[in-house]
Structure formats: C-alpha cells, structure tokens
Design an enzyme around this catalytic site. Sequence first.
Site, mmCIF file in Angstrom:
data_model
loop_
_atom_site.group_PDB
_atom_site.id
_atom_site.type_symbol
_atom_site.label_atom_id
_atom_site.label_comp_id
_atom_site.label_asym_id
_atom_site.label_seq_id
_atom_site.Cartn_x
_atom_site.Cartn_y
_atom_site.Cartn_z
ATOM 1 N N HIS A 144 0.856 -1.196 0.000
ATOM 2 C CA HIS A 144 0.000 0.000 0.000
ATOM 3 C C HIS A 144 0.882 1.233 0.000
ATOM 4 O O HIS A 144 1.949 1.233 0.603
ATOM 5 C CB HIS A 144 -0.910 0.011 1.249
ATOM 6 C CG HIS A 144 -2.053 0.960 1.136
ATOM 7 N ND1 HIS A 144 -1.949 2.281 1.508
ATOM 8 C CD2 HIS A 144 -3.317 0.790 0.663
ATOM 9 C CE1 HIS A 144 -3.108 2.886 1.270
ATOM 10 N NE2 HIS A 144 -3.957 2.002 0.761
ATOM 11 N N GLU A 193 -7.888 -5.062 0.039
ATOM 12 C CA GLU A 193 -8.505 -5.777 -1.080
ATOM 13 C C GLU A 193 -8.472 -7.291 -0.887
ATOM 14 O O GLU A 193 -9.285 -8.006 -1.453
ATOM 15 C CB GLU A 193 -7.807 -5.415 -2.398
ATOM 16 C CG GLU A 193 -7.690 -3.928 -2.671
ATOM 17 C CD GLU A 193 -9.006 -3.253 -3.003
ATOM 18 O OE1 GLU A 193 -10.050 -3.713 -2.491
ATOM 19 O OE2 GLU A 193 -8.996 -2.279 -3.752
#
Length: 399
Positions: A282, A337
Amino acid sequence: MTTSNTENSPSSTPAPAAAPKSTPDAGPAPKALGTDRPYSPGLAGVIAAETAIGFVDGEKGQLLYRGYPIGQLVEKGTYGQVAELLWTGEWRKTARLVPAEIPEPVICVLRELPDHTHPMDALRTAVSVWGAWRRPHWPPTVDQARELTSFAPSALAAFHRLRNGLEPVKPNPKLSLAGGFLQQLTGKDPDPAAARALDAYFVVGAEHGLNASTFTCRVIISTRSDLASAVCGAIGCLKGPLHGGAPAEVVSQLHEIGSPERAEKWVREAIARGDKIMGFGHRVYRAYDPRAAALRKVAEGMADMAAWLDTAVKVEDVVLRIFGELKPDRVIKTNVEYYAAAVLQGVGLPPDLFPPTFALARMAGWSAHAIEQASADKLIRPDARYVGAPETEVPDFRH
Ligand code: ACO
C-alpha cells in the site's frame, strides 16, 4: 530558460520538452513559473485540504472516521449510521439509509447501454442521468448526499439485471442499503447474514482520506459545480486500475494458486518475474491495513467461506514470510482488497461488480468531502512548473 529545482523540491524537475528552434526574433525566455516553489510529482506529500472527516496513519495502521476507529465502527455500527456520521459528525442510533427507487429517465438510459458496457461506466452514467433529473445545485447538502447514496445501489442492480435480460425490481424499503442492493440484484430478499457482511464492507469502504477519487470530487465541487458532476468524476477516477481494481484479481490469483501447498513456489516465481501479488502492499500503510483486519473478521463469520478462507489465510502467511525475506527493507503487508475479495465473493457478487460496489460504499465519503469542500468554498487551482519553449515568433508562411 531556467528550470532548475529548488532546495525544497522533493524530486528533480523533468527535462524540458523540445523547444522550437530559436530565431533571431525570439523574445526573452519567459520567467519560469513555479521554479521558486517546491514541485511534488503526483502531489505526494502536499497538504491540499483540511478535513475533519477521516484520518489515516499509515505507520500505525490506524483509520479513524470523525475520530472513531474503523474496527469499532464495523463492530458497532451500520453503513447508514456511518454515512450520517461522515456527513454530519453525529453518531446517531436511529440513522438509517434505505434503497431508493430509480427515476424513470435513469432506467431508460440504462436500457439503451450496449451489452458490453463496463458496470463502472454504467454506474457513472446512471449518476449523470440522476444529476440531470434531480439537478442538485451547489452547495451540496446532506439531503442530496443521502438521496444519491440511496439511489446508486438500486441503479447498479438495475443495470446488472438488464444486462442479463431481466427487468429491474423495486427496492424493499424495509432492508438496509446493502440488503436492498442484494435484493435488487437477485429479485429475492437476501440472507440477513450476507446483507450484514456487505453492510460491513460498505462501512470499511466508506472513506479513506484524500485519495485520488476523493481529491477529484473536491476539485470539481471547488468550482461550485454540483454533487452529481463531482461523483461522476470520482467514479471515473476510481475506475483506474491503480485505484479500485484489485479484489477481482485476488480471486483469480487464489484460483490460480489452488492450494496452500502450491503457494510457496507460485509466489516466489511471481515475484521473480516482477509480478505484483494482489492484495499486498500500500502507498500509505506500512503496517497491517486495519480495513483488512476488520474484513477478515467479517469473512470469518460468513457461512460457506471456511474452505476459501483457510486457503486465503495460509497463502497470506506464505506471502508475508516471503516478502519479509526478499524485501526486508520494505514493509509490505496485506491490504484491504485481500479480504474485500472474500466478502464480495461470499455474498455472491460477480467479480466485475467488485469495483462499482466499492464506489457504492465510497459514495458516503465522496459526498462528505464535497460538503466539507463547499463549506471551505475555495477554488482548487494549483500551478504547473512551465518547462516548455520560450516565447518565439510564429514563422510567417504568408508570402
Ligand atoms: N507484490 C510484489 N511486489 C510488491 C508488491 C506486491 N504486491 N507491493 C510492493 N512491491 C514491491 C515493488 O515491486 C517494489 O520493489 P522494488 O523496490 O524491488 O522495485 C517495492 O515493493 C515498492 O513498491 P512500490 O510499487 O513502489 O510501492 P507503492 O507503495 O508505490 O505501491 C501498490 C503500492 C501500488 C499498492 C503496490 O503495493 C501494489 O501494486 N500492490 C498490488 C496491487 C494491490 O493490491 N492494490 C490494492 C491496493 S489497496 C487500494 O488501492 C484500496
């Protein structure tokens, strides 16, 4: 022309574009714009707004909506309460959002879309037609936000039915927004556990600071344009694969790996090829993404997900161990996700509905930022550093 970087600049200035050949008539080079100020490609590290809505601490792995930790909001709240919290700052027990009926012009346009339409394009089109029908004038209000957020799931469900040759169904107003979305997709009242799981996903996806789509939304509102236009822009932004596309790929990745025993070889080969392992890494988080932790808990509570989750958890352990070994200087952890994929699959959504379902959840955050931006009422208009040609006489071809 001077294009040198300043001391403050976090990165070097790109090379100037090829300039037209200078002629004896060429004027003096224009004063380079912005060379006296720092340039931050991608606006990285630039503070472009003040917000009281959400707070992301990537180092600690913390996400707060109006001060409340995301894990607690998932446990104790509903999307209706969370949306109201984002819009108004108040945590109200009675706050509720119910799925709205779709205005006829929206249905007419959805019917006309080609069969191959991407669901994200269909949602953006539906919001655009809603805007033409509803005319939500600037400044955006909580009522407008409520209406748009309640309309969007119905529109996406109607599109899904129409593309499958089915007629849209009316929403059941007794259901939550997430439950109503499932009901309008299938034509049947949803399993309450599935509706609760999707509601939790909506809570987790509702807000995440000044990400690209939220920034887009704020830029559009800052021109005193309307909420529908701002949300259309935000949906277009979220459609880009760098922003909203990973959960469907997590599903295909786990199918490809097949069983946990195959994970070690598969992951090592993928990293060696330079492929990205979906659901990991991320830009902001250097700790375990708190949204992934919250959704993992939700997925663990879902029926029929045990086998899938068993594989997902074992594969996750292998991936994290291999990243620790191969990239010791870079903290790469599980992102939202990875477990979003589990929840969305578990409630029965087809993978091409994953990205627009993310947009349904983010509707609350986008509109909260739109309201906040309008109250600041400041046009967002950054400068660019000019690296082009100096002022040059136009060659005269008239003779
Ligand atoms: N798989 C393999 N390698 C990775 C991954 C990954 N998932 N994530 C980072 N790396 C590696 C990069 O290859 C790079 O290695 P190098 O230094 O040897 O070249 C290093 O870690 C740094 O990677 P960057 O791409 O610079 O990290 P950045 O923070 O810019 O990228 C991103 C973040 C784009 C999310 C990246 O981690 C990624 O592509 N992940 C996979 C896709 C994904 O899961 N996206 C969803 C993100 S969550 C969200 O958008 C809501």
